[in-house]
Design a protein around this motif. Structure first.
Motif, PDB file in Angstrom:
ATOM      1  N   LEU A  48       0.823  -1.208   0.000  1.00 55.09           N
ATOM      2  CA  LEU A  48       0.000   0.000   0.000  1.00 55.09           C
ATOM      3  C   LEU A  48       0.860   1.263   0.000  1.00 55.09           C
ATOM      4  O   LEU A  48       0.496   2.265  -0.619  1.00 55.09           O
ATOM      5  N   ILE A  49       2.000   1.224   0.662  1.00 53.46           N
ATOM      6  CA  ILE A  49       2.939   2.353   0.618  1.00 53.46           C
ATOM      7  C   ILE A  49       3.426   2.546  -0.814  1.00 53.46           C
ATOM      8  O   ILE A  49       3.430   3.664  -1.334  1.00 53.46           O
ATOM      9  N   MET A  50       3.838   1.448  -1.450  1.00 54.99           N
ATOM     10  CA  MET A  50       4.312   1.527  -2.833  1.00 54.99           C
ATOM     11  C   MET A  50       3.199   2.046  -3.759  1.00 54.99           C
ATOM     12  O   MET A  50       3.449   2.862  -4.639  1.00 54.99           O
ATOM     13  N   GLY A  97      -5.369   2.369   9.802  1.00 57.53           N
ATOM     14  CA  GLY A  97      -5.028   1.229  10.642  1.00 57.53           C
ATOM     15  C   GLY A  97      -3.543   0.996  10.844  1.00 57.53           C
ATOM     16  O   GLY A  97      -3.150   0.183  11.670  1.00 57.53           O
ATOM     17  N   ILE A  98      -2.682   1.700  10.116  1.00 60.85           N
ATOM     18  CA  ILE A  98      -1.244   1.489  10.276  1.00 60.85           C
ATOM     19  C   ILE A  98      -0.757   2.285  11.484  1.00 60.85           C
ATOM     20  O   ILE A  98      -1.188   3.418  11.714  1.00 60.85           O
ATOM     21  N   SER A  99       0.105   1.673  12.267  1.00 61.32           N
ATOM     22  CA  SER A  99       0.685   2.382  13.402  1.00 61.32           C
ATOM     23  C   SER A  99       1.921   3.145  12.946  1.00 61.32           C
ATOM     24  O   SER A  99       2.504   2.852  11.895  1.00 61.32           O
ATOM     25  N   GLN A 100       2.323   4.107  13.748  1.00 59.84           N
ATOM     26  CA  GLN A 100       3.510   4.894  13.421  1.00 59.84           C
ATOM     27  C   GLN A 100       4.738   3.993  13.345  1.00 59.84           C
ATOM     28  O   GLN A 100       5.572   4.138  12.451  1.00 59.84           O
ATOM     29  N   LYS A 132       0.639   8.188   6.705  1.00 53.05           N
ATOM     30  CA  LYS A 132      -0.029   7.639   7.887  1.00 53.05           C
ATOM     31  C   LYS A 132      -1.538   7.871   7.818  1.00 53.05           C
ATOM     32  O   LYS A 132      -2.326   6.974   8.095  1.00 53.05           O
ATOM     33  N   LYS A 133      -1.940   9.076   7.421  1.00 57.08           N
ATOM     34  CA  LYS A 133      -3.377   9.387   7.319  1.00 57.08           C
ATOM     35  C   LYS A 133      -4.061   8.589   6.221  1.00 57.08           C
ATOM     36  O   LYS A 133      -5.230   8.232   6.335  1.00 57.08           O
ATOM     37  N   SER A 134      -3.340   8.305   5.138  1.00 62.49           N
ATOM     38  CA  SER A 134      -3.954   7.613   4.002  1.00 62.49           C
ATOM     39  C   SER A 134      -4.037   6.103   4.201  1.00 62.49           C
ATOM     40  O   SER A 134      -4.771   5.431   3.485  1.00 62.49           O
TER      41      SER A 134
END
Length: 108
Positions: free
Chosen positions: A26-28, A47-50, A42-44
């Motif tokens: 998803l980052i890619m 559910g992902i943690s920092q 992070k906002k997009s």
């Protein structure tokens, strides 16, 4: 980062090793659109943690798929973008998007 000798023998397993986690994919996907800042990512990514985002970005960067640019400003601005190597993964991610769309639409 694993050396080329430490990567799996199977080419598919190698690809999965590099981008196989849900968050890395998803980052890619996001970075295919444009460079992103950490908080934007992070906002997009609901559910992902920092910590997971930080660890994933570091891992992808170590593998050479993304670049991290720090701008000398106050406060510092950091942007993540696909590297030239990361750009070579675009056809793979495009194919995954197309397949997912077709599957959801019931056309396959």
């Amino acid at each position: 980062m694993l050396t080329k000798d430490e990567l799996p023998e199977c080419p598919v397993a190698t690809t999965v090793q590099l981008i196989g986690s849900k968050w890395k994919l998803l980052i890619m996907r996001n970075l295919m659109m444009r460079p992103w800042r950490f908080n934007e990512l992070k906002k997009s990514l609901e559910g992902i943690s920092q910590k997971v985002l930080t660890d994933s970005l570091r891992s992808i960067e170590e593998d050479g798929l993304i670049t991290r640019t720090v701008y000398p400003e106050v406060p510092p601005r950091v942007e993540y973008a696909l590297s030239d190597l990361g750009e070579t993964m675009r056809p793979i991610l495009d194919a995954m998007q197309e397949w997912g769309t077709n599957y959801k639409n019931g056309t396959i």
